[in-house]
Design a protein around this motif. Structure first.
Motif, PDB file in Angstrom:
ATOM      1  N   ASP A  25     -54.945 -60.955   0.946  1.00  0.00           N
ATOM      2  CA  ASP A  25     -54.855 -60.069   2.114  1.00  0.00           C
ATOM      3  C   ASP A  25     -53.446 -60.073   2.696  1.00  0.00           C
ATOM      4  OD1 ASP A  25     -57.543 -59.473   1.846  1.00  0.00           O
ATOM      5  OD2 ASP A  25     -58.184 -60.817   3.474  1.00  0.00           O
ATOM      6  N   GLU A  26     -52.850 -61.271   2.784  1.00  0.00           N
ATOM      7  CA  GLU A  26     -51.509 -61.373   3.347  1.00  0.00           C
ATOM      8  C   GLU A  26     -50.475 -60.682   2.462  1.00  0.00           C
ATOM      9  OE1 GLU A  26     -48.533 -64.887   4.847  1.00  0.00           O
ATOM     10  OE2 GLU A  26     -50.663 -65.038   5.325  1.00  0.00           O
ATOM     11  N   MET A  27     -50.603 -60.853   1.160  1.00  0.00           N
ATOM     12  CA  MET A  27     -49.660 -60.206   0.243  1.00  0.00           C
ATOM     13  C   MET A  27     -49.820 -58.689   0.266  1.00  0.00           C
ATOM     14  SD  MET A  27     -49.620 -62.866  -2.934  1.00  0.00           S
ATOM     15  CE  MET A  27     -48.313 -62.014  -3.797  1.00  0.00           C
ATOM     16  N   ARG A  28     -51.049 -58.235   0.372  1.00  0.00           N
ATOM     17  CA  ARG A  28     -51.316 -56.797   0.439  1.00  0.00           C
ATOM     18  C   ARG A  28     -50.690 -56.201   1.693  1.00  0.00           C
ATOM     19  NH1 ARG A  28     -57.474 -54.700  -0.228  1.00  0.00           N
ATOM     20  NH2 ARG A  28     -57.175 -52.900   1.075  1.00  0.00           N
ATOM     21  N   PHE A  29     -50.842 -56.902   2.828  1.00  0.00           N
ATOM     22  CA  PHE A  29     -50.257 -56.411   4.074  1.00  0.00           C
ATOM     23  C   PHE A  29     -48.735 -56.414   3.993  1.00  0.00           C
ATOM     24  CE2 PHE A  29     -49.120 -55.972   8.437  1.00  0.00           C
ATOM     25  CZ  PHE A  29     -50.162 -55.243   9.003  1.00  0.00           C
ATOM     26  N   ALA A  30     -48.166 -57.505   3.458  1.00  0.00           N
ATOM     27  CA  ALA A  30     -46.710 -57.593   3.338  1.00  0.00           C
ATOM     28  C   ALA A  30     -46.162 -56.494   2.426  1.00  0.00           C
ATOM     29  CB  ALA A  30     -46.306 -58.972   2.828  1.00  0.00           C
ATOM     30  N   ALA A  31     -46.856 -56.208   1.344  1.00  0.00           N
ATOM     31  CA  ALA A  31     -46.424 -55.130   0.445  1.00  0.00           C
ATOM     32  C   ALA A  31     -46.476 -53.786   1.170  1.00  0.00           C
ATOM     33  CB  ALA A  31     -47.301 -55.099  -0.801  1.00  0.00           C
ATOM     34  N   ALA A  32     -47.521 -53.568   1.950  1.00  0.00           N
ATOM     35  CA  ALA A  32     -47.650 -52.316   2.697  1.00  0.00           C
ATOM     36  C   ALA A  32     -46.506 -52.171   3.696  1.00  0.00           C
ATOM     37  CB  ALA A  32     -48.998 -52.266   3.411  1.00  0.00           C
ATOM     38  N   VAL A  33     -46.163 -53.267   4.380  1.00  0.00           N
ATOM     39  CA  VAL A  33     -45.064 -53.240   5.347  1.00  0.00           C
ATOM     40  C   VAL A  33     -43.755 -52.902   4.641  1.00  0.00           C
ATOM     41  CG1 VAL A  33     -43.653 -54.676   6.892  1.00  0.00           C
ATOM     42  CG2 VAL A  33     -46.153 -54.792   7.009  1.00  0.00           C
ATOM     43  N   LYS A  34     -43.501 -53.554   3.516  1.00  0.00           N
ATOM     44  CA  LYS A  34     -42.239 -53.317   2.807  1.00  0.00           C
ATOM     45  C   LYS A  34     -42.147 -51.887   2.291  1.00  0.00           C
ATOM     46  CE  LYS A  34     -38.261 -54.674   1.505  1.00  0.00           C
ATOM     47  NZ  LYS A  34     -37.257 -55.021   2.517  1.00  0.00           N
ATOM     48  N   LEU A  35     -43.227 -51.371   1.740  1.00  0.00           N
ATOM     49  CA  LEU A  35     -43.215 -49.990   1.240  1.00  0.00           C
ATOM     50  C   LEU A  35     -43.042 -48.996   2.381  1.00  0.00           C
ATOM     51  CD1 LEU A  35     -45.949 -50.345  -1.501  1.00  0.00           C
ATOM     52  CD2 LEU A  35     -43.500 -49.914  -1.864  1.00  0.00           C
ATOM     53  N   TYR A  36     -43.590 -49.311   3.550  1.00  0.00           N
ATOM     54  CA  TYR A  36     -43.380 -48.471   4.734  1.00  0.00           C
ATOM     55  C   TYR A  36     -41.910 -48.548   5.168  1.00  0.00           C
ATOM     56  CZ  TYR A  36     -43.400 -46.992   9.589  1.00  0.00           C
ATOM     57  OH  TYR A  36     -43.105 -46.362  10.776  1.00  0.00           O
ATOM     58  N   GLU A  37     -41.372 -49.774   5.202  1.00  0.00           N
ATOM     59  CA  GLU A  37     -39.981 -49.967   5.616  1.00  0.00           C
ATOM     60  C   GLU A  37     -39.021 -49.205   4.701  1.00  0.00           C
ATOM     61  OE1 GLU A  37     -37.079 -53.700   6.760  1.00  0.00           O
ATOM     62  OE2 GLU A  37     -38.491 -53.964   5.106  1.00  0.00           O
ATOM     63  N   LEU A  38     -39.321 -49.183   3.410  1.00  0.00           N
ATOM     64  CA  LEU A  38     -38.486 -48.474   2.442  1.00  0.00           C
ATOM     65  C   LEU A  38     -38.745 -46.975   2.427  1.00  0.00           C
ATOM     66  CD1 LEU A  38     -38.779 -50.973  -0.553  1.00  0.00           C
ATOM     67  CD2 LEU A  38     -36.791 -50.621   0.943  1.00  0.00           C
ATOM     68  N   GLU A  39     -39.653 -46.532   3.299  1.00  0.00           N
ATOM     69  CA  GLU A  39     -40.043 -45.121   3.421  1.00  0.00           C
ATOM     70  C   GLU A  39     -40.659 -44.573   2.141  1.00  0.00           C
ATOM     71  OE1 GLU A  39     -36.947 -42.748   5.198  1.00  0.00           O
ATOM     72  OE2 GLU A  39     -36.685 -44.178   6.833  1.00  0.00           O
ATOM     73  N   ARG A  40     -41.330 -45.464   1.408  1.00  0.00           N
ATOM     74  CA  ARG A  40     -42.044 -45.040   0.208  1.00  0.00           C
ATOM     75  C   ARG A  40     -43.473 -44.640   0.552  1.00  0.00           C
ATOM     76  NH1 ARG A  40     -40.839 -48.119  -4.656  1.00  0.00           N
ATOM     77  NH2 ARG A  40     -42.079 -46.499  -5.612  1.00  0.00           N
ATOM     78  N   LEU A  41     -43.986 -45.165   1.690  1.00  0.00           N
ATOM     79  CA  LEU A  41     -45.322 -44.816   2.170  1.00  0.00           C
ATOM     80  C   LEU A  41     -45.249 -44.428   3.634  1.00  0.00           C
ATOM     81  CD1 LEU A  41     -47.619 -47.667   0.765  1.00  0.00           C
ATOM     82  CD2 LEU A  41     -47.420 -45.328  -0.091  1.00  0.00           C
ATOM     83  N   SER A  42     -46.089 -43.490   4.026  1.00  0.00           N
ATOM     84  CA  SER A  42     -46.231 -43.162   5.442  1.00  0.00           C
ATOM     85  C   SER A  42     -46.975 -44.301   6.128  1.00  0.00           C
ATOM     86  CB  SER A  42     -47.032 -41.863   5.595  1.00  0.00           C
ATOM     87  OG  SER A  42     -48.382 -42.083   5.169  1.00  0.00           O
ATOM     88  N   SER A  43     -46.997 -44.291   7.443  1.00  0.00           N
ATOM     89  CA  SER A  43     -47.710 -45.352   8.153  1.00  0.00           C
ATOM     90  C   SER A  43     -49.201 -45.306   7.852  1.00  0.00           C
ATOM     91  CB  SER A  43     -47.465 -45.264   9.661  1.00  0.00           C
ATOM     92  OG  SER A  43     -47.917 -44.028  10.177  1.00  0.00           O
ATOM     93  N   GLY A  44     -49.748 -44.111   7.692  1.00  0.00           N
ATOM     94  CA  GLY A  44     -51.165 -43.992   7.363  1.00  0.00           C
ATOM     95  C   GLY A  44     -51.488 -44.523   5.977  1.00  0.00           C
ATOM     96  N   ALA A  45     -50.655 -44.194   4.999  1.00  0.00           N
ATOM     97  CA  ALA A  45     -50.870 -44.674   3.635  1.00  0.00           C
ATOM     98  C   ALA A  45     -50.659 -46.183   3.555  1.00  0.00           C
ATOM     99  CB  ALA A  45     -49.929 -43.953   2.665  1.00  0.00           C
TER     100      ALA A  45
END
Length: 83
Positions: A25-45
């Motif tokens: 769960d922690e790794m999944r959240f951290a990956a989501a944060v990083k992909l958002y930070e890199l603007e690869r994912l929207s906040s919703g995605a």
């Protein structure tokens, strides 16, 4: 949803004092944060990837040192001119 398997040394779980599910769960959240930070994912995605509501995702970004506030250069310049 596809599953991704990752093999990690046991020492990681011991060092972090997490169960395999908690670490996942922690790794999944951290990956989501990083992909958002890199603007690869929207906040919703990114919230969807993290498995939390968008509002929860945005409220936890500061814990990772990531701003939830995004303005492009043009938008920021326009705001500064209007102020």
């Amino acid at each position: 949803m596809p599953d991704v398997t990752l093999s990690l040394p046991d020492e990681i779980l011991l060092a972090l004092k997490l169960t395999p599910n908690q670490l996942g769960d922690e790794m999944r959240f951290a990956a989501a944060v990083k992909l958002y930070e890199l603007e690869r994912l929207s906040s919703g995605a990114a919230a969807n990837l993290a498995g939390v509501p968008r509002t929860v995702f945005l409220s936890k970004l500061a814990d990772y040192g990531v701003s939830s506030f995004r303005l492009g250069k043009e938008e920021l310049s326009e705001d500064m001119r209007s102020a």
